[in-house]
Design a protein around this motif. Structure first.
Motif, PDB file in Angstrom:
ATOM      1  N   ARG A   7       0.840  -1.202   0.000  1.00 54.00           N
ATOM      2  CA  ARG A   7       0.000   0.000   0.000  1.00 54.00           C
ATOM      3  C   ARG A   7       0.870   1.245   0.000  1.00 54.00           C
ATOM      4  NH1 ARG A   7      -3.871   1.509   4.954  1.00 54.00           N
ATOM      5  NH2 ARG A   7      -1.890   2.299   5.763  1.00 54.00           N
ATOM      6  N   LEU A   8       0.636   2.110  -0.964  1.00 56.18           N
ATOM      7  CA  LEU A   8       1.385   3.348  -1.068  1.00 56.18           C
ATOM      8  C   LEU A   8       0.720   4.481  -0.297  1.00 56.18           C
ATOM      9  CD1 LEU A   8       2.198   3.184  -4.879  1.00 56.18           C
ATOM     10  CD2 LEU A   8       3.868   2.992  -3.031  1.00 56.18           C
ATOM     11  N   ALA A   9      -0.607   4.484  -0.258  1.00 56.07           N
ATOM     12  CA  ALA A   9      -1.312   5.589   0.391  1.00 56.07           C
ATOM     13  C   ALA A   9      -2.713   5.161   0.794  1.00 56.07           C
ATOM     14  CB  ALA A   9      -1.393   6.803  -0.541  1.00 56.07           C
ATOM     15  N   LYS A  10      -3.223   5.813   1.831  1.00 56.77           N
ATOM     16  CA  LYS A  10      -4.603   5.578   2.243  1.00 56.77           C
ATOM     17  C   LYS A  10      -5.472   6.824   2.072  1.00 56.77           C
ATOM     18  CE  LYS A  10      -3.498   6.486   7.135  1.00 56.77           C
ATOM     19  NZ  LYS A  10      -3.493   5.912   8.500  1.00 56.77           N
ATOM     20  N   TYR A  11      -4.854   7.977   1.796  1.00 60.72           N
ATOM     21  CA  TYR A  11      -5.614   9.191   1.496  1.00 60.72           C
ATOM     22  C   TYR A  11      -4.737  10.129   0.674  1.00 60.72           C
ATOM     23  CZ  TYR A  11      -2.854  11.511   5.153  1.00 60.72           C
ATOM     24  OH  TYR A  11      -1.826  12.020   5.905  1.00 60.72           O
ATOM     25  N   PRO A  12      -5.240  11.011  -0.126  1.00 53.33           N
ATOM     26  CA  PRO A  12      -6.656  11.249  -0.395  1.00 53.33           C
ATOM     27  C   PRO A  12      -7.314  10.137  -1.219  1.00 53.33           C
ATOM     28  CG  PRO A  12      -5.339  12.570  -1.885  1.00 53.33           C
ATOM     29  CD  PRO A  12      -4.384  11.897  -0.956  1.00 53.33           C
ATOM     30  N   VAL A  13      -6.498   9.214  -1.709  1.00 55.55           N
ATOM     31  CA  VAL A  13      -7.011   8.020  -2.367  1.00 55.55           C
ATOM     32  C   VAL A  13      -6.312   6.817  -1.742  1.00 55.55           C
ATOM     33  CG1 VAL A  13      -7.430   9.214  -4.557  1.00 55.55           C
ATOM     34  CG2 VAL A  13      -5.251   8.025  -4.186  1.00 55.55           C
ATOM     35  N   THR A  14      -6.879   5.642  -1.951  1.00 58.00           N
ATOM     36  CA  THR A  14      -6.170   4.415  -1.591  1.00 58.00           C
ATOM     37  C   THR A  14      -5.345   3.998  -2.797  1.00 58.00           C
ATOM     38  OG1 THR A  14      -7.950   3.737  -0.112  1.00 58.00           O
ATOM     39  CG2 THR A  14      -6.401   2.038  -0.812  1.00 58.00           C
ATOM     40  N   ALA A  15      -4.041   3.866  -2.600  1.00 59.92           N
ATOM     41  CA  ALA A  15      -3.129   3.505  -3.689  1.00 59.92           C
ATOM     42  C   ALA A  15      -2.385   2.237  -3.305  1.00 59.92           C
ATOM     43  CB  ALA A  15      -2.134   4.634  -3.952  1.00 59.92           C
ATOM     44  N   VAL A  16      -2.454   1.235  -4.167  1.00 61.19           N
ATOM     45  CA  VAL A  16      -1.845  -0.061  -3.904  1.00 61.19           C
ATOM     46  C   VAL A  16      -0.982  -0.438  -5.099  1.00 61.19           C
ATOM     47  CG1 VAL A  16      -2.259  -2.490  -3.383  1.00 61.19           C
ATOM     48  CG2 VAL A  16      -3.820  -0.750  -2.516  1.00 61.19           C
ATOM     49  N   GLU A  17       0.202  -0.970  -4.826  1.00 56.61           N
ATOM     50  CA  GLU A  17       1.108  -1.393  -5.882  1.00 56.61           C
ATOM     51  C   GLU A  17       1.249  -2.911  -5.861  1.00 56.61           C
ATOM     52  OE1 GLU A  17       4.970   0.747  -7.087  1.00 56.61           O
ATOM     53  OE2 GLU A  17       5.668  -0.924  -5.858  1.00 56.61           O
ATOM     54  N   PHE A  18       1.059  -3.534  -7.034  1.00 61.16           N
ATOM     55  CA  PHE A  18       1.222  -4.971  -7.201  1.00 61.16           C
ATOM     56  C   PHE A  18       2.483  -5.229  -8.022  1.00 61.16           C
ATOM     57  CE2 PHE A  18      -3.262  -4.119  -6.777  1.00 61.16           C
ATOM     58  CZ  PHE A  18      -3.783  -5.160  -6.018  1.00 61.16           C
ATOM     59  N   ALA A  19       3.354  -6.094  -7.532  1.00 59.62           N
ATOM     60  CA  ALA A  19       4.489  -6.565  -8.325  1.00 59.62           C
ATOM     61  C   ALA A  19       4.044  -7.842  -9.026  1.00 59.62           C
ATOM     62  CB  ALA A  19       5.695  -6.835  -7.435  1.00 59.62           C
ATOM     63  N   VAL A  20       4.080  -7.809 -10.348  1.00 62.97           N
ATOM     64  CA  VAL A  20       3.532  -8.910 -11.155  1.00 62.97           C
ATOM     65  C   VAL A  20       4.635  -9.501 -12.035  1.00 62.97           C
ATOM     66  CG1 VAL A  20       1.853  -9.527 -12.956  1.00 62.97           C
ATOM     67  CG2 VAL A  20       1.244  -7.863 -11.186  1.00 62.97           C
ATOM     68  N   SER A  21       4.659 -10.815 -12.121  1.00 61.76           N
ATOM     69  CA  SER A  21       5.582 -11.496 -13.034  1.00 61.76           C
ATOM     70  C   SER A  21       4.792 -12.415 -13.938  1.00 61.76           C
ATOM     71  CB  SER A  21       6.623 -12.315 -12.248  1.00 61.76           C
ATOM     72  OG  SER A  21       5.984 -13.336 -11.485  1.00 61.76           O
ATOM     73  N   GLY A  22       5.425 -12.778 -15.073  1.00 65.61           N
ATOM     74  CA  GLY A  22       4.823 -13.761 -15.965  1.00 65.61           C
ATOM     75  C   GLY A  22       3.914 -13.215 -17.034  1.00 65.61           C
TER      76      GLY A  22
END
Length: 412
Positions: free
Chosen positions: A144-159
Motif C-alpha cells: 500500500r502506497l497511500a490511504k488518502y486522499p485516495v487508496t493507492a496499492v502497488e502490485f508486483a507482477v511477473s509472468g
C-alpha cells in the motif's frame, strides 16, 4: 604480497535442499524481527527469503531458512520448540512448515501495477487481480502506497508482458471506476527524475485565456473555442490566434488581476514540493501565457517553464502573441529540451496533461499521465488519473504517502 581473495557468493539452495518456512503473526511491537532472527541464529541456519507486513497493528513475518543439517547439534525439532516458545513468551503465534528449496521460479516479464481508488472497493480489486491472472501473470507482492486522499496499492507482477497487461487493465480499470498504471519493473520506475506538466486544467484549475476573456467580456465565446480545441476538433494554433485577438485593447494591468485569480489544483503544491525534496526537476509547458507561467515558476520553485507570450504595446494587449507558438508539437519539443538540459534520458521523464495538445508530450515521455483528461487523451496516454488531486501522481511513481509526509516534515 598476496592479494586477499573475495570468497565466492553462496549459491542459492537447490530444489531438494530442506528448508523451513517460519511464520510469526500477532500484535506488532518493536524488536519482533530482531528477536526472531536472534532465536534462529542459535541454530546456524541461512536466510533464503524474508517477507514482513504490518496491517492495522498486526504483524505477519515470514522467514524462509535452511533447515539445520543432520550433523547440527540441535535439529529441526529443537528449532520448532524454541521458536514456538519464543513466540508464546511475546504473545505471538508461530507456524513452521517443512519443505524443500526456494520459491518457485517466477515467469518472465516484470511489471508494477499501481491501482488508485476513491474508494478502492473489494469488487475493484477482484476485477483487477482476475485480469492479472487472465493475462498469465502472478502477483508476487502487494504494497500500500497511500490511504488518502485516495487508496493507492502497488502490485508486483511477473509472468505477463507489460504492454498486454497495460491494455487489459486499462479496460478493466475504466469498467471498475479505478485508475490503473502499469510500468515495467526495474530501476527506471524509481529513477524518473524529470516531471513536466501542462498548466491550464492540470497544474491550475483554470483556463488562463478564459480569465483574460472574462475581463474583456467575451468569456463564453473564448470558452467554446477552448473546449473544441482541447477535444482536438480545432487546430490549436489557429484557435489560439482567434481567441487572443478577442483580447485586443485590454489594459496591461489585467495581467496582475489574472495572476491573483489563478487557483492551483488541489495537491499541486504538495506534488511539486515532494518531487523537489526527492531530487526531481520539475517544469511546465503551456499553451497559455508567460505572463502567468513565469509567476507560477517563481512561486513554486520550478526548474523550467515555457509558454506563449501576449504582446503588450503602450500598456495595452494587442491581440497578438509573439515568438514561437507552444502548441502540441511544441510541448513535445520542449519536453526533449528540458530533459537534455536536466541530463535526464527521455525514458526517465514523466509528462502530465489533460488536453489533445498534450498528446505528443505524453507519448514522448517515459510515462504519460492523463489528468482528469478528455476521453481521447485518456485512451492514448500510458495511464490516467481521474481524481481531483494532482499529488496522486506521486503514487504512480512509487512514492508512498509516508515519503510525502516526510518531505513536508523536512520543510517544517
Amino acid at each position: 604480497m598476496s592479494t586477499p581473495q573475495t570468497p565466492p557468493a553462496a549459491a542459492p539452495p537447490g530444489h531438494d535442499v530442506p528448508t523451513l518456512l517460519v511464520k510469526i503473526f500477532g500484535k506488532d511491537r518493536p524488536g519482533i524481527t530482531a528477536g526472531l532472527f536472534e532465536t534462529l541464529a542459535a541454530f546456524g541456519v541461512d536466510v533464503v527469503d524474508i517477507e514482513q507486513v504490518v496491517t492495522r497493528g498486526r504483524i505477519v513475518l515470514c522467514a524462509l531458512v535452511t533447515a539445520p543439517g543432520p550433523t547440527a547439534a540441535r535439529g529441526s525439532g529443537d528449532l520448532r520448540v524454541t521458536v514456538h516458545g519464543w513466540a508464546e513468551s511475546h504473545g505471538l503465534q508461530a507456524e513452521i512448515i517443512s519443505g524443500t528449496g526456494d520459491n518457485r521460479p517466477r515467469g518472465t516479464g516484470r511489471s508494477l501495477v499501481t491501482v488508485l481508488g476513491h474508494p478502492l472497493t473489494a469488487d475493484s480489486v477482484a476485477g483487477i487481480t482476475s485480469v492479472v491472472t487472465g493475462t498469465g501473470g502472478n502477483i508476487d507482492r502487494i504494497f500500500r502506497l497511500a490511504k488518502y486522499p485516495v487508496t493507492a496499492v502497488e502490485f508486483a507482477v511477473s509472468g505477463a508482458a507489460t504492454e498486454a497487461l497495460r491494455t487489459a487493465l486499462a479496460v478493466e480499470g475504466a469498467n471498475r471506476g479505478v485508475d490503473v498504471a502499469v510500468s515495467a519493473a526495474g530501476l527506471q520506475h524509481r529513477a524518473r527524475r524529470l516531471v513536466v506538466m501542462d498548466v491550464d486544467s492540470t497544474l491550475i484549475q483554470d483556463e488562463v485565456i478564459e480569465l483574460f476573456a472574462a475581463h474583456a467580456g467575451c468569456e463564453a465565446e473564448v470558452a467554446d473555442v477552448t473546449s473544441r480545441a482541447m477535444r482536438g476538433e480545432l487546430d490549436f494554433e489557429q484557435s489560439l490566434h482567434a481567441r487572443v485577438a478577442l483580447l485586443a485593447g485590454l489594459d496591461a494591468s489585467v495581467v496582475e488581476a489574472v495572476r491573483k485569480e489563478v487557483r492551483l489544483t488541489p495537491g499541486a503544491r504538495t506534488l511539486v514540493r515532494t518531487l523537489k525534496r526527492l531530487g526531481y526537476q520539475v517544469g511546465v509547458v503551456s499553451g497559455g501565457f508567460t505572463q502567468v507561467t513565469d509567476a507560477l515558476r517563481d512561486e513554486l520553485g520550478l526548474d523550467f517553464a515555457s509558454a506563449n507570450t501576449l504582446e503588450i504595446v503602450d500598456g495595452k494587449l494587442t491581440g497578438r502573441v509573439v515568438g514561437d507558438i507552444v502548441d502540441r508539437a511544441g510541448k513535445a519539443r520542449l519536453l526533449r529540451s528540458f530533459a537534455q538540459r536536466a541530463g535526464v534520458p527521455l525514458e526517465q521523464t514523466v509528462a502530465i496533461g489533460d488536453g489533445a495538445n498534450d498528446l505528443d508530450m505524453l507519448n514522448t515521455a517515459g510515462l504519460g499521465v492523463a489528468f482528469n483528461a478528455k476521453p481521447m487523451v485518456r485512451e492514448a496516454a500510458h495511464t490516467a488519473v481521474n481524481v481531483p488531486f494532482l499529488d496522486t501522481v506521486l503514487y504512480l511513481l512509487g512514492i508512498s504517502r509516508e515519503e510525502v509526509e516526510a518531505a513536508d516534515a523536512h520543510l517544517d
